[in-house]
Motif scaffolding. Structure first.
Motif, PDB file in Angstrom:
ATOM      1  N   LEU A  13      57.357   3.834 -54.638  1.00 29.29           N
ATOM      2  CA  LEU A  13      58.330   2.926 -53.983  1.00 29.29           C
ATOM      3  C   LEU A  13      58.746   1.622 -54.839  1.00 29.29           C
ATOM      4  O   LEU A  13      59.739   1.145 -55.153  1.00 29.29           O
ATOM      5  CB  LEU A  13      58.157   2.542 -52.646  1.00 29.29           C
ATOM      6  CG  LEU A  13      58.224   3.651 -51.571  1.00 29.29           C
ATOM      7  CD1 LEU A  13      57.743   3.195 -50.243  1.00 29.29           C
ATOM      8  CD2 LEU A  13      59.399   4.346 -51.572  1.00 29.29           C
ATOM      9  N   SER A  16      60.446   2.685 -57.993  1.00 30.39           N
ATOM     10  CA  SER A  16      61.860   3.464 -57.957  1.00 30.39           C
ATOM     11  C   SER A  16      62.856   2.479 -58.037  1.00 30.39           C
ATOM     12  O   SER A  16      63.100   1.731 -57.067  1.00 30.39           O
ATOM     13  CB  SER A  16      61.817   4.207 -56.472  1.00 30.39           C
ATOM     14  OG  SER A  16      63.006   4.612 -56.158  1.00 30.39           O
ATOM     15  N   SER A  18      66.154   3.295 -57.407  1.00 31.29           N
ATOM     16  CA  SER A  18      67.114   3.554 -56.262  1.00 31.29           C
ATOM     17  C   SER A  18      66.630   2.882 -55.083  1.00 31.29           C
ATOM     18  O   SER A  18      67.415   2.204 -54.237  1.00 31.29           O
ATOM     19  CB  SER A  18      67.438   5.016 -56.138  1.00 31.29           C
ATOM     20  OG  SER A  18      66.241   5.583 -55.872  1.00 31.29           O
ATOM     21  N   TYR A  19      65.393   2.861 -54.770  1.00 26.45           N
ATOM     22  CA  TYR A  19      64.934   2.408 -53.463  1.00 26.45           C
ATOM     23  C   TYR A  19      64.869   0.847 -53.608  1.00 26.45           C
ATOM     24  O   TYR A  19      65.289   0.223 -52.555  1.00 26.45           O
ATOM     25  CB  TYR A  19      63.206   2.979 -53.476  1.00 26.45           C
ATOM     26  CG  TYR A  19      62.574   2.159 -52.322  1.00 26.45           C
ATOM     27  CD1 TYR A  19      62.940   2.560 -51.023  1.00 26.45           C
ATOM     28  CD2 TYR A  19      61.742   0.913 -52.276  1.00 26.45           C
ATOM     29  CE1 TYR A  19      62.159   1.858 -49.799  1.00 26.45           C
ATOM     30  CE2 TYR A  19      61.174   0.237 -51.454  1.00 26.45           C
ATOM     31  CZ  TYR A  19      61.391   0.752 -50.252  1.00 26.45           C
ATOM     32  OH  TYR A  19      60.644   0.130 -49.036  1.00 26.45           O
ATOM     33  N   GLN A  20      64.464   0.472 -54.800  1.00 21.86           N
ATOM     34  CA  GLN A  20      64.496  -1.145 -55.050  1.00 21.86           C
ATOM     35  C   GLN A  20      66.058  -1.481 -54.855  1.00 21.86           C
ATOM     36  O   GLN A  20      66.189  -2.761 -54.151  1.00 21.86           O
ATOM     37  CB  GLN A  20      63.947  -1.460 -56.258  1.00 21.86           C
ATOM     38  CG  GLN A  20      62.625  -1.285 -56.190  1.00 21.86           C
ATOM     39  CD  GLN A  20      61.614  -2.147 -55.006  1.00 21.86           C
ATOM     40  OE1 GLN A  20      61.882  -2.982 -54.732  1.00 21.86           O
ATOM     41  NE2 GLN A  20      60.490  -1.586 -54.765  1.00 21.86           N
ATOM     42  N   ARG A  22      68.473  -0.284 -53.365  1.00 22.51           N
ATOM     43  CA  ARG A  22      68.680  -0.395 -51.666  1.00 22.51           C
ATOM     44  C   ARG A  22      68.361  -1.411 -50.956  1.00 22.51           C
ATOM     45  O   ARG A  22      69.091  -2.188 -50.378  1.00 22.51           O
ATOM     46  CB  ARG A  22      68.469   1.114 -51.028  1.00 22.51           C
ATOM     47  CG  ARG A  22      69.548   2.097 -51.386  1.00 22.51           C
ATOM     48  CD  ARG A  22      69.316   3.494 -50.655  1.00 22.51           C
ATOM     49  NE  ARG A  22      69.961   4.381 -51.286  1.00 22.51           N
ATOM     50  CZ  ARG A  22      69.118   5.776 -51.667  1.00 22.51           C
ATOM     51  NH1 ARG A  22      67.978   5.761 -51.575  1.00 22.51           N
ATOM     52  NH2 ARG A  22      69.855   6.314 -52.346  1.00 22.51           N
ATOM     53  N   LYS A  23      67.085  -1.622 -51.115  1.00 19.95           N
ATOM     54  CA  LYS A  23      66.421  -2.672 -50.337  1.00 19.95           C
ATOM     55  C   LYS A  23      67.138  -3.971 -50.829  1.00 19.95           C
ATOM     56  O   LYS A  23      67.344  -4.823 -49.978  1.00 19.95           O
ATOM     57  CB  LYS A  23      64.917  -2.605 -50.967  1.00 19.95           C
ATOM     58  CG  LYS A  23      64.004  -3.615 -50.115  1.00 19.95           C
ATOM     59  CD  LYS A  23      62.529  -3.670 -50.033  1.00 19.95           C
ATOM     60  CE  LYS A  23      61.873  -4.425 -49.077  1.00 19.95           C
ATOM     61  NZ  LYS A  23      60.727  -4.249 -49.055  1.00 19.95           N
ATOM     62  N   SER A  93      57.393  -6.516 -48.318  1.00 17.53           N
ATOM     63  CA  SER A  93      57.463  -5.258 -48.856  1.00 17.53           C
ATOM     64  C   SER A  93      55.780  -4.920 -48.762  1.00 17.53           C
ATOM     65  O   SER A  93      54.943  -5.407 -49.190  1.00 17.53           O
ATOM     66  CB  SER A  93      57.609  -5.395 -50.335  1.00 17.53           C
ATOM     67  OG  SER A  93      57.427  -4.276 -50.956  1.00 17.53           O
TER      68      SER A  93
END
Lengths: 520, 239
Positions: A13, A16, A18-20, A22-23, A93
């Protein structure tokens, strides 16, 4: 095995993209006031809050439609719950805490202690859950359980959510928070007075059958109503002793009120410049094609005024307060920031490449201009810098500092004098064309695709009908100016027409070019 | 050229730049300073002057009737005093002065200067044009100051010119390829844009001045065809 899975997942995570991303998007959407889409979420939430309160008021005396009832109880509550969960997620986080713990323990050659990581996660998340704003958020979800009538009143907690979405409330809170100690002292004083006077009035009046003060609650109610100088008159002391207490409370009430008022006023007076600065910076972040003028001396003042006439956005930076107030009086956005400090530009939150058209170093001092130029260059290699040169001997130093264009007034005067002596009338004409105050101007008209659809050739432009002289066509792709371009010259998108004429006629001509259909 | 001596009053960066640009236009260029310390400056021959009305020493050296005075003293009050002093002594002397602001420019004009260059406003105009109209600014700069093939010229209508006595609006300029006429100047009017209502009704007379833009050869052809000559005297400010 399970531990390894958790650590691997946390690393995944953390790394990543894309995850970061989005967050980060949700962080901006919920918390970043400068994020351009946040205002839409704020408007949506504020609207939901008002709908909710309107429904609550309506249903006091009138039956409401089922769909409105379900919308209020379920839809809005679910939206608020989703928002609450998102805030819970982005507050801290979990993966970062696990990764940090894993890296820390690995570095010390220990076995990774996930217990400590989880303990930290629980502490951090609980700190969010028990924060005032989070409590308000969760209470605003409560009307979901509308079967419990009391919980429906929690709709009112939704109003408190307005604090989150309306910036002015946050400003007010921050202003009042600056006087925390004074308000605390005042609160203690008022509480002591209320407590003592309540007990005294209760002792003096409670045993008198004619007195309206019969319980401790009534005593406290009387004290608060009196100390706040409201004085409804529904509960009044009737004994002499009680009235003496009343006199003391009234005097204390005046003191409390005066002290509170002066506290609020002084908090605002002290913070007003800061509030204005925050507002100015917020406005600046929305600007495009900005000219940043560093130094506000005589020439800078004139340049700023002339650029303003062209409709350009201007920001003035100067460390001298007097010059900043002059700039403000002249109607410009001005900040008392030192143009020679990197921090000044960081505070502005301006994108040098996207928002700034040019930086104008207009200090009447070469040292200050070099310093400013170097500061700007350290932040952006691309931004266009124009600077004033006061001493020709410093030319190389300013060029070395990365300035794109130097203006040496003495040289200009020399050139002007030469032309003035040789061709005075011609000079006068060109000077008039350049002058902002003149009616006759030279203007560049960009040939757009829209114009091309109607006018493909120079001969089709009909500029003479508008009393406009076409000096020539500048072909941007060839970087060449075609003086007095022939009628059969083909126009292309991106070309510029250089026209001379009265401002009003040029404007009419430009409008004519942009109008697709013309009467023959 | 009738003026053959340039008198530059004031020794500073402005006067040096002026000297560089006008020295080829005059037979003699003289710099005068208020301060004696400047007289020893190497590379320049600098004379001394004061703000009294005693110009005898200067007159001995030059023909004042054939001179143009450039007043570039940095202290504006002294510059105004210098202009008024020169004007009160020499009624017909052509005086060009540099002012820092428009306010000073007005005072210099009132004191008798023929032409004043307001430094701040002029520089600000140039910076604004550079930023907002970069193309037109470059082209005008090239036409005026650089050695470009494109020239701006002022052409005086002579006795023999076939434009004489013609109404400006009736002239078909398209017959003169390569030339764009921008404005006309008559004794009793300022430079008027060619499409202004005043210029349109104007009947061309002898001594009127046309301002034209074109390539050097085209301008020469135009001069030949209309029977007029290029005009290079700037004394029209005295009109």
């Amino acid at each position: 095995m399970f531990k390894k899975l958790i650590i691997d997942f946390a690393f995944y995570l953390q790394t990543s993209k894309s995850y970061q991303a989005r967050k980060h998007f949700y962080e901006n959407l919920l918390n970043n006031n400068k994020y351009r889409y946040k205002k839409y979420l704020d408007i949506l939430m504020i609207s939901l809050i008002f709908i909710s309160v309107a429904v609550l008021i309506r249903e006091v005396k009138h039956p409401i439609h089922d769909y409105l009832f379900y919308f209020n109880s379920y839809v809005i509550s679910i939206v608020f719950l989703i928002e609450y969960l998102f805030r819970f997620w982005i507050h801290s986080s979990v993966s970062k805490i696990i990764v940090e713990r894993a890296e820390h323990d690995s570095f010390l050659a220990h076995e990774v202690n996930l217990y400590k990581a989880f303990k930290k996660i629980v502490i951090v998340k609980l700190s969010y859950i028990f924060s005032l704003t989070a409590i308000i958020d969760i209470l605003a979800v409560m009307p979901f359980f509308h079967e419990l009538r009391l919980l429906r009143l929690f709709i009112l907690f939704r109003v408190f959510k307005l604090f989150r979405y309306a910036n002015s409330f946050q400003t007010l809170a921050s202003v009042l928070a600056s006087k925390k100690f004074e308000f605390f002292t005042l609160g203690i004083f008022a509480s002591v007075v209320i407590f003592v006077s309540s007990v005294l009035i209760y002792v003096m009046e409670a045993n008198n059958p004619a007195s309206p003060v019969k319980t401790m609650f009534e005593a406290v109610y009387w004290s608060i109503v009196t100390i706040s100088t409201v004085g409804y008159g529904d509960v009044v002391p009737i004994t002499h002793e009680g009235r003496v207490v009343a006199l003391v409370v009234i005097i204390a009430g005046i003191a409390v009120l005066a002290f509170t008022t002066s506290l609020v006023v002084s908090a605002f007076t002290e913070k007003i410049d800061e509030i204005k600065e925050i507002k100015t910076i917020e406005d600046i972040t929305k600007l495009k094609n900005v000219y940043l003028i560093c130094g506000y001396e005589d020439l800078a003042q004139d340049v700023a005024k002339k650029l303003k006439k062209h409709g350009s956005s201007i920001i003035v930076l100067d460390s001298d307060l007097q010059k900043i107030s002059t700039a403000k009086n002249d109607g410009f956005t001005a900040l008392q920031y030192d143009p020679g400090e990197t921090e000044s530009y960081k505070k502005l939150h301006l994108s040098m490449e996207k928002q700034v058209k040019a930086i104008l170093c207009l200090h009447e001092n070469d040292v200050a201009n070099v310093y400013t130029a170097l500061t700007v260059r350290s932040l952006s290699k691309e931004v266009h810098i124009l600077s004033l040169l006061m001493e020709n001997s410093n030319r190389k130093k300013l060029e070395y500092a990365g300035i794109n264009k130097l203006i040496y007034p003495q040289e200009l005067i020399g050139l002007i004098t030469k032309e003035l002596v040789g061709q005075p009338v011609a000079f006068e004409v060109v000077h008039e064309l350049r002058s902002e105050s003149s009616n006759v101007n030279i203007t560049e008209i960009l040939i757009t695709q829209r114009i091309l659809e109607t006018y493909a050739l120079v001969s089709e432009l009909n500029n003479k009908d508008f009393r406009v002289v076409l000096l020539g066509v500048y072909k941007k792709n060839r970087e060449h100016f075609y003086f007095n371009a022939m009628g059969e010259t083909l126009l292309e998108a991106g070309d510029f027409l250089l026209v001379i004429g009265y401002k009003v006629f040029i404007k009419e001509f430009e409008q004519y070019l942009h109008t697709r259909i013309h009467d023959e | 050229m009738s003026d053959t001596t340039a008198l530059i009053f004031g020794y500073n960066n402005y006067s040096i730049e002026m000297l560089k640009n006008v020295e080829h236009e005059y037979d003699k260029v003289k710099i005068y300073s208020l301060y004696e310390k400047d007289l020893k400056t190497e590379g320049y021959s600098i004379g001394h002057f004061d703000l009294s009305d005693n110009w005898q020493e200067m007159e001995d050296d030059i023909d004042i009737k054939k001179s143009v005075a450039f007043c570039v003293l940095e202290e504006m009050d002294k510059n105004v005093f210098l202009v008024i002093s020169l004007r009160s002594t020499y009624e017909n002397l052509s005086i060009i002065a540099v002012a820092s602001h428009k306010e000073d420019a007005n005072k210099l004009l009132m004191a008798g200067a023929n032409k004043v260059i307001p430094l701040v406003e002029t520089t600000a105009d140039i910076i604004t044009n550079m930023l907002e109209n970069p193309i037109s600014n470059d082209i005008l700069h090239e036409i005026l100051y650089e050695k470009s093939a494109l020239k701006i010229a002022q052409i005086k209508i002579g006795k023999e010119s076939h434009f004489k006595d013609e109404e400006l609006s009736s002239i078909d300029w398209s017959h003169y390829n390569g030339i764009i006429v921008l404005s006309i100047m008559h004794k009793d009017m300022k430079s008027e844009f060619i499409y202004s209502s005043k210029a349109k009704r104007h009947v061309v007379q002898e001594d009127d001045v046309l301002v034209v833009v074109g390539f050097d050869q085209d301008i020469k052809d135009f001069e030949k065809r209309i029977g007029s000559n290029r005009y290079v005297n700037w004394n029209h400010w005295g009109w």
